[in-house]
Design a protein around this motif. Structure first.
Motif, short mmCIF file in Angstrom:
data_model
loop_
_atom_site.label_atom_id
_atom_site.label_comp_id
_atom_site.label_asym_id
_atom_site.label_seq_id
_atom_site.Cartn_x
_atom_site.Cartn_y
_atom_site.Cartn_z
N PRO A 178 0.81 -1.23 0.00
CA PRO A 178 0.00 0.00 0.00
C PRO A 178 0.84 1.28 0.00
CG PRO A 178 -0.06 -1.07 2.14
CD PRO A 178 0.60 -2.02 1.21
N PHE A 179 2.10 1.18 0.49
CA PHE A 179 2.99 2.34 0.52
C PHE A 179 4.34 1.98 -0.10
CE2 PHE A 179 0.65 2.20 4.65
CZ PHE A 179 -0.30 3.16 4.36
N ALA A 180 4.94 2.96 -0.76
CA ALA A 180 6.31 2.77 -1.25
C ALA A 180 7.31 3.01 -0.12
CB ALA A 180 6.59 3.71 -2.41
N TYR A 181 7.06 4.06 0.69
CA TYR A 181 8.00 4.45 1.74
C TYR A 181 7.32 4.58 3.10
CZ TYR A 181 10.19 5.96 -2.62
OH TYR A 181 10.68 6.01 -3.90
N SER A 182 6.11 5.10 3.12
CA SER A 182 5.40 5.28 4.38
C SER A 182 5.04 3.92 4.98
CB SER A 182 4.11 6.08 4.16
OG SER A 182 4.38 7.28 3.49
N GLY A 183 4.76 3.92 6.25
CA GLY A 183 4.27 2.69 6.88
C GLY A 183 5.34 1.66 7.14
N ARG A 237 -14.20 -5.10 -4.19
CA ARG A 237 -13.65 -5.72 -2.98
C ARG A 237 -12.17 -5.32 -2.87
NH1 ARG A 237 -18.20 -6.78 -3.17
NH2 ARG A 237 -19.38 -8.65 -2.65
N PHE A 238 -11.76 -4.97 -1.67
CA PHE A 238 -10.35 -4.70 -1.38
C PHE A 238 -9.80 -5.84 -0.52
CE2 PHE A 238 -11.94 -0.53 -2.41
CZ PHE A 238 -10.86 0.17 -2.97
N PHE A 239 -8.56 -6.24 -0.81
CA PHE A 239 -7.93 -7.30 -0.03
C PHE A 239 -6.63 -6.78 0.58
CE2 PHE A 239 -10.71 -9.41 -2.99
CZ PHE A 239 -11.31 -10.40 -2.20
N PHE A 240 -6.49 -6.99 1.90
CA PHE A 240 -5.34 -6.47 2.64
C PHE A 240 -4.56 -7.59 3.31
CE2 PHE A 240 -8.37 -2.90 2.66
CZ PHE A 240 -7.56 -1.89 2.16
N PRO A 241 -3.23 -7.55 3.20
CA PRO A 241 -2.39 -8.53 3.90
C PRO A 241 -2.08 -8.08 5.33
CG PRO A 241 -1.03 -7.18 2.45
CD PRO A 241 -2.44 -6.69 2.30
N THR A 242 -1.93 -9.04 6.23
CA THR A 242 -1.56 -8.72 7.61
C THR A 242 -0.45 -9.65 8.10
OG1 THR A 242 -3.31 -10.16 8.48
CG2 THR A 242 -3.85 -7.83 8.21
N GLY A 243 0.24 -10.30 7.17
CA GLY A 243 1.33 -11.19 7.54
C GLY A 243 2.63 -10.44 7.77
N GLY A 244 3.66 -11.21 8.12
CA GLY A 244 4.97 -10.62 8.37
C GLY A 244 5.77 -10.47 7.10
N LEU A 245 6.92 -9.82 7.24
CA LEU A 245 7.81 -9.55 6.10
C LEU A 245 8.55 -10.82 5.69
CD1 LEU A 245 9.03 -7.28 4.30
CD2 LEU A 245 10.84 -7.07 6.04
N THR A 246 8.48 -11.18 4.40
CA THR A 246 9.22 -12.30 3.85
C THR A 246 9.75 -11.90 2.48
OG1 THR A 246 7.48 -13.42 2.55
CG2 THR A 246 7.53 -13.86 4.93
N LYS A 247 10.43 -12.81 1.84
CA LYS A 247 10.93 -12.57 0.48
C LYS A 247 9.80 -12.20 -0.46
CE LYS A 247 13.25 -14.93 -3.36
NZ LYS A 247 13.89 -16.21 -3.81
N TYR A 248 8.59 -12.74 -0.22
CA TYR A 248 7.46 -12.55 -1.13
C TYR A 248 6.38 -11.63 -0.56
CZ TYR A 248 9.60 -16.66 -3.24
OH TYR A 248 10.48 -17.54 -3.80
N LYS A 250 5.69 -7.94 1.20
CA LYS A 250 6.33 -6.64 1.42
C LYS A 250 5.40 -5.63 2.09
CE LYS A 250 9.86 -8.28 -0.86
NZ LYS A 250 11.05 -8.75 -0.12
N ASN A 251 4.31 -6.08 2.64
CA ASN A 251 3.34 -5.17 3.25
C ASN A 251 3.84 -4.62 4.57
OD1 ASN A 251 2.56 -8.20 3.67
ND2 ASN A 251 1.92 -7.16 5.55
N PRO A 252 3.28 -3.49 5.04
CA PRO A 252 3.66 -2.96 6.35
C PRO A 252 3.19 -3.88 7.47
CG PRO A 252 2.43 -1.35 5.04
CD PRO A 252 2.29 -2.66 4.36
N SER A 253 3.69 -3.65 8.65
CA SER A 253 3.21 -4.37 9.82
C SER A 253 1.75 -4.05 10.06
CB SER A 253 4.03 -3.98 11.05
OG SER A 253 3.38 -4.41 12.23
N TRP A 254 1.00 -5.04 10.48
CA TRP A 254 -0.43 -4.82 10.76
C TRP A 254 -0.62 -3.87 11.94
CZ3 TRP A 254 -3.28 -6.46 15.17
CH2 TRP A 254 -2.54 -7.17 16.11
N ARG A 255 0.43 -3.64 12.73
CA ARG A 255 0.35 -2.72 13.86
C ARG A 255 0.61 -1.26 13.46
NH1 ARG A 255 2.99 -7.19 16.43
NH2 ARG A 255 1.77 -7.99 18.20
N ASN A 256 1.11 -1.05 12.25
CA ASN A 256 1.45 0.30 11.81
C ASN A 256 0.19 1.16 11.73
OD1 ASN A 256 1.70 2.25 9.25
ND2 ASN A 256 3.70 2.06 10.24
N LYS A 257 0.24 2.32 12.39
CA LYS A 257 -0.95 3.18 12.49
C LYS A 257 -1.44 3.65 11.12
CE LYS A 257 -2.84 7.28 14.75
NZ LYS A 257 -3.50 7.74 13.52
#
Length: 433
Positions: A178-183, A237-248, A250-257
């Motif tokens: 969802p973000f290139a740099y933020s989050g 429909r929007f789909f959001f990831p909440t998993g951790g960082l892996t090679k595949y 790249k989403n922010p942490s689910w705790r990120n405000k």
């Protein structure tokens, strides 16, 4: 009108399932499976047996629906009404192939239970599918078979009336990044700064401006997406990831405000679902944890899902979704090829072939994904438009549901991605006309 009766020497769960889709969901007919000829009465009859019943529409059965478990079948093709058909059933049948068995084979994804060599991501390859190898991946062949079936029914029972299916469209958005740099936390951004400086100083400057609040994050195009949704009144429909960082992943942490705020804003207005991480399709506990995180953020039960990388295996990933309380999956399609993976252009219930059970999981297949076009097929927007419009037209003819997948990262407002924005806008306009 009296209910359609299907005469079979056995009441088969596979026959009940596929007849429910072909006759019930597509044609809008009520039906009953009958194993005693004395109970046929004056109802219209489909004779799914080797016996002869005067006046009935006869479809000679092959063995697939009578079996349990899975086994290899020799598949020979022919043509009927200009359509490819298989499970040919010989003379004496009003339809020259077992439409119930052939449809079951495609819709249940029977071939994905058989042995195959997976691709690098552990997925069933499009190139190994029956439809791709025989040149009909680009048409909803099951829907087209059913259209011809209606003509055969009308020959026997001209008073029969069928449901009129209207073409619909569904836009789905995967927010892998969802973000290139933020989050991102300080460690990820520090590492990013170092890489940027070594490779391209302009990118480093962009990162600094975004993090300093002087510039909008380039991946933050949700205002644009929502604007186009509203202009075209398209179901989304929007789909959001909440998993951790892996090679595949790249989403922010689910705790990120900032990320949580984005999810809450969109979930407050549009339907949303979980985008399970790369490894979660094999890990029930990981999947359940990610679903719980999204529910914590939105305060809503998660009912919709689409696996990241379209990485899932049948039936195990679907069983995991069911155990986690998910009721709708949007992963049924290929990452590397556009088309109709299950041979059908509408939602259908998942049938677990190994357990021979129709489940409560509803499958909503998609026909095309943006990354398929530019990443896998190496198409430019102009070439992509031809492919997409063809799929829309095929879905429209079938009175089906056209589902496309887009990523926010494909809709960046710059010169490189501008043409993809144009394609996105044109698809929304054409598919909602």
């Amino acid at each position: 009108m009296r209910p359609m009766k299907i005469y079979s020497r056995k009441d088969l769960p596979r026959l009940r399932y596929i007849a429910g889709i072909l006759l019930g969901d597509i044609l809008g007919l009520s039906f009953e499976i009958v194993t005693d000829r004395r109970r046929l009465g004056k109802s219209p009859v489909i004779n799914y047996s080797a016996e002869n019943i005067t006046g009935a529409l006869k479809i000679n059965p092959c063995t697939l629906l009578y079996e349990t478990g899975v086994s290899e079948h020799e598949i020979i093709f022919d043509e009927w009404k200009g359509l490819p058909v298989f499970f040919l059933n010989g003379k004496g049948s009003d339809i020259p192939f077992d439409i119930f068995a052939a449809s079951f084979f495609l819709v249940s994804r029977y071939e994905e239970y058989l042995s195959y060599i997976p691709d690098e991501h552990g997925r069933f390859p499009a190139s190994k599918s029956l439809s791709a190898r025989n040149g009909f991946l680009n048409i909803p062949v099951v829907d087209l078979w059913v259209k011809e079936l209606t003509k055969e029914i009308l020959k026997k029972y001209p008073e029969t009336t069928f449901r009129r299916n209207e073409f619909k469209t569904l836009l789905t958005i995967d927010s892998d990044q969802p973000f290139a740099y933020s989050g991102k936390n300080i460690f990820r951004n520090t590492g990013g700064f170092v890489r940027d400086i070594l490779k391209e100083k302009k990118v480093s400057l962009d990162r600094y401006r975004v993090l300093s609040g002087l510039k909008k994050d380039p991946f933050q195009v949700y205002d644009y997406i929502i604007e186009k949704i509203e202009e075209n009144s398209v179901d989304t429909r929007f789909f959001f990831p909440t998993g951790g960082l892996t090679k595949y992943d790249k989403n922010p942490s689910w705790r990120n405000k900032k990320y949580r705020d984005l999810i809450r804003t969109i979930a407050g207005k549009y339907c949303n679902g979980i985008h399970p991480s790369y490894y979660s399709s094999d890990d029930n506990k990981l999947l359940a944890k990610q679903i719980m995180r999204l529910e914590t953020i939105t305060g809503k039960k998660v009912e919709d899902s689409r696996f990241h990388y379209i990485r899932f295996s049948i039936p195990f990933s679907y069983r995991n979704l069911l155990s986690a309380g998910v009721t709708n999956d949007y992963s049924m399609g290929y990452a590397e090829e556009p088309g109709f993976r299950a041979g059908i252009a509408r939602p259908f219930p998942f049938y677990d072939v190994l357990q021979d059970t129709q489940t409560l999981l509803r499958i909503i297949p998609f026909q095309v994904m943006d990354a398929t076009l530019y990443q896998y097929k190496k198409m430019d927007p102009e070439e992509s438009a031809v492919t997409v419009m063809r799929l829309i037209n095929e879905t429209r003819k079938a009175g089906g549901l056209f589902v496309s997948i887009w990523h926010n990262t494909s809709l960046i407002n710059n010169l490189q991605w501008g043409k993809w924005r144009e394609l996105f806008e044109n698809i929304l306009k054409v598919s909602t006309e």
